[in-house]
Motif scaffolding. Sequence first.
Motif, short mmCIF file in Angstrom:
data_model
loop_
_atom_site.label_atom_id
_atom_site.label_comp_id
_atom_site.label_asym_id
_atom_site.label_seq_id
_atom_site.Cartn_x
_atom_site.Cartn_y
_atom_site.Cartn_z
N ASN A 1 41.29 30.27 26.29
CA ASN A 1 40.64 30.77 27.51
C ASN A 1 41.40 31.94 28.12
OD1 ASN A 1 38.60 28.88 27.37
ND2 ASN A 1 39.56 27.45 28.80
N THR A 2 42.72 31.88 28.03
CA THR A 2 43.56 32.96 28.57
C THR A 2 43.46 34.22 27.73
OG1 THR A 2 45.11 31.31 29.43
CG2 THR A 2 45.90 33.57 29.29
N ASN B 1 35.07 29.73 27.82
CA ASN B 1 35.37 28.78 28.89
C ASN B 1 35.46 27.39 28.30
OD1 ASN B 1 35.84 27.77 31.47
ND2 ASN B 1 33.65 27.57 31.93
N ASP C 1 40.86 35.10 25.84
CA ASP C 1 39.51 35.66 25.87
C ASP C 1 38.78 35.14 27.10
OD1 ASP C 1 36.90 36.50 25.43
OD2 ASP C 1 37.01 36.19 23.27
N ASN C 2 38.63 35.99 28.09
CA ASN C 2 38.00 35.59 29.35
C ASN C 2 36.53 35.25 29.20
OD1 ASN C 2 40.38 35.99 30.78
ND2 ASN C 2 39.95 38.17 31.11
N ASN C 3 35.92 35.63 28.07
CA ASN C 3 34.51 35.33 27.86
C ASN C 3 34.29 33.88 27.47
OD1 ASN C 3 33.67 37.98 28.35
ND2 ASN C 3 34.10 38.59 26.25
#
Length: 314
Positions: free
Chosen positions: A192-193, A199, A195-197
Amino acid sequence: MTGTVIKSTGSWYTVKSEGEIIPCRLKGRIRLDGIKNTNPVSVGDIVDFDIEEGEEQTGVIKKIHERDNYIIRKSVNLARQTQIIASNLDQAILVVTLIFPKTFPRFIDRFLVTAEAYSIPSVIIFNKVDLYDEAVMDELEFFELVYRSAGYKVLVTSVETGEGLDKVKAILKDKTTLLSGHSGVGKSSLINTLDNNLNLKTSKISATHDQGKHTTTFAEMFELSFGGSIIDTPGIRGFGLVDMEKEEIGDYFPEILDLKEHCRFNNCLHLNEPGCAVKEAVEENKLAFTRYESYLQFVEGDDDETYRKDIYEE
């Protein structure tokens, strides 16, 4: 039609084909075709399927293409069967932690040996280093040396401080990567850190048992915004070796394989034989005792109860 399996839930498979996402089930006779795996189709598989008629678009998988490689383990609940974790991989990353929860060497070595057996390059990530005190940092330094000396790429990371994340991103770029490890080691938070896309679900460590809760229920492939894809897997407690003769296990420890040619006997099992270069290396501290201890465990009997309890053992 042809597509790639990006999620497996046991009875249904999500297949991506030409940009479309199609839920598929398995054709009956493929399921019964002498397959001893708990999951005859795995994430990463290339499959042929037909679209079923109906209001909702679903498909029936009729053929599984030959795999370039795959990584497999014993099924924890069904010891006589195996579980293919993922297939058609460029690499496998094992995320481990030395506290909260603690990953023990034998678990790491089982994973690495299996990846070696199926020709999958491996990377070890020691995560959550922001939580390590001086004693644990000494332990980390030891294991970094052990696995780098064996030829493995080792990274040290922290989501909290950002340490090592750029190196992880570089390794993931444009490759298909299996991401594995115990529950609670921070796999999902790490991704998640990066790749912000994405979740991916995360959860806190159990204060009672110092273990992570299973937040990933099924294996699933995710595309990365910076190129490549990762296959996130449910947290693995045990990792049993599959179909390995004791004579070949040493070949899956790169540092033992390098020493093998110097043994007096070609069929040396590195147990009690005279003129054994491997035992000599252990005695001279040229081969890590933890690795040799894992080797002995695997050769002498990797029983079901042992591999299930790796997270509790030392």
